[in-house]
Write an enzyme that holds these catalytic residues in place. Sequence first.
Site, PDB file in Angstrom:
ATOM      1  N   ASP A 272       0.837  -1.206   0.000  1.00  0.00           N
ATOM      2  CA  ASP A 272       0.000   0.000   0.000  1.00  0.00           C
ATOM      3  C   ASP A 272       0.873   1.259   0.000  1.00  0.00           C
ATOM      4  O   ASP A 272       2.044   1.207   0.395  1.00  0.00           O
ATOM      5  CB  ASP A 272      -0.883   0.039   1.260  1.00  0.00           C
ATOM      6  CG  ASP A 272      -1.873  -1.113   1.291  1.00  0.00           C
ATOM      7  OD1 ASP A 272      -2.196  -1.644   0.218  1.00  0.00           O
ATOM      8  OD2 ASP A 272      -2.296  -1.482   2.404  1.00  0.00           O
ATOM      9  N   LYS A 273       0.271   2.372  -0.369  1.00  0.00           N
ATOM     10  CA  LYS A 273       1.012   3.645  -0.421  1.00  0.00           C
ATOM     11  C   LYS A 273       1.657   3.954   0.941  1.00  0.00           C
ATOM     12  O   LYS A 273       2.778   4.446   1.016  1.00  0.00           O
ATOM     13  CB  LYS A 273       0.045   4.776  -0.831  1.00  0.00           C
ATOM     14  CG  LYS A 273       0.727   6.090  -1.092  1.00  0.00           C
ATOM     15  CD  LYS A 273      -0.261   7.104  -1.659  1.00  0.00           C
ATOM     16  CE  LYS A 273       0.385   8.466  -1.831  1.00  0.00           C
ATOM     17  NZ  LYS A 273      -0.550   9.472  -2.325  1.00  0.00           N
TER      18      LYS A 273
END
Length: 236
Positions: free
Chosen positions: A102-103
């Site tokens: 994920d970011k």
Amino acid sequence: MRLDKYLADLQMGTRSQVKDFIKKGMITVNGETITKADFKINENSDCVTCKGKTLAYQKYRYFLLHKPEGVITATKDNHDKTVMDLLPKELSSDFFPVGRLDKDTEGFLLITNDGELSHRLLSPKKHVAKTYYVECNGIMTPEKRQALEQGVDIGDEKKTLPAKVEIIKTEENTYVIELTITEGRFHQVKRMIQAISGEVTYLKRLSMGGLSLGKSLTKGDYRELTSEEVDILKRN
Ligand code: URA
């Protein structure tokens, strides 16, 4: 890269054998005979010959990136910086990240142009182990630990597969664990922690398929894997 390392990586011989080839004048770089083992070459653009034969470039290459938070795991994006922006531009467009973080997740991310190995590492049938360092809000109890270890309902058709849980620290309303899972479902770690009424506040992948991030790479840095490390990945 040093010339002797390049030759050894290409399996031309052991490090001492290839040093011997170099000393004996058997190697040319861009047409010039090179007799120094520590001569630096650009492995992507220089033409190296051994005993008159041009050496093939490595077909597949493997990089370990310490992904920082704030960049997205994609090859291209119109708005955000991607993990590929952290690697050298000369890596052609056929490189890609193996799986997805994920970011806001940091840590171990493999980048390669080897589609077959990538497929193997991501295959649900292979159960490749991934360990995450997870800081959470909430309360850890023996029952919740057991639930994670046995498998939890995260709203998918099936419960998660058994996981390993190591408790690093517990405080009043926060805890830190190392969680090892053998699947790669979407937002899996965050959803597993949600399933036991917690919330992930920091997530970092520490290892995958038998290789660890280690301490040598700072956030945003990358290095090429050694052939021994690639062999470890290929054993999955
Ligand atoms: N699980 C998550 O929830 N996020 C990641 O980035 C990786 C695993």
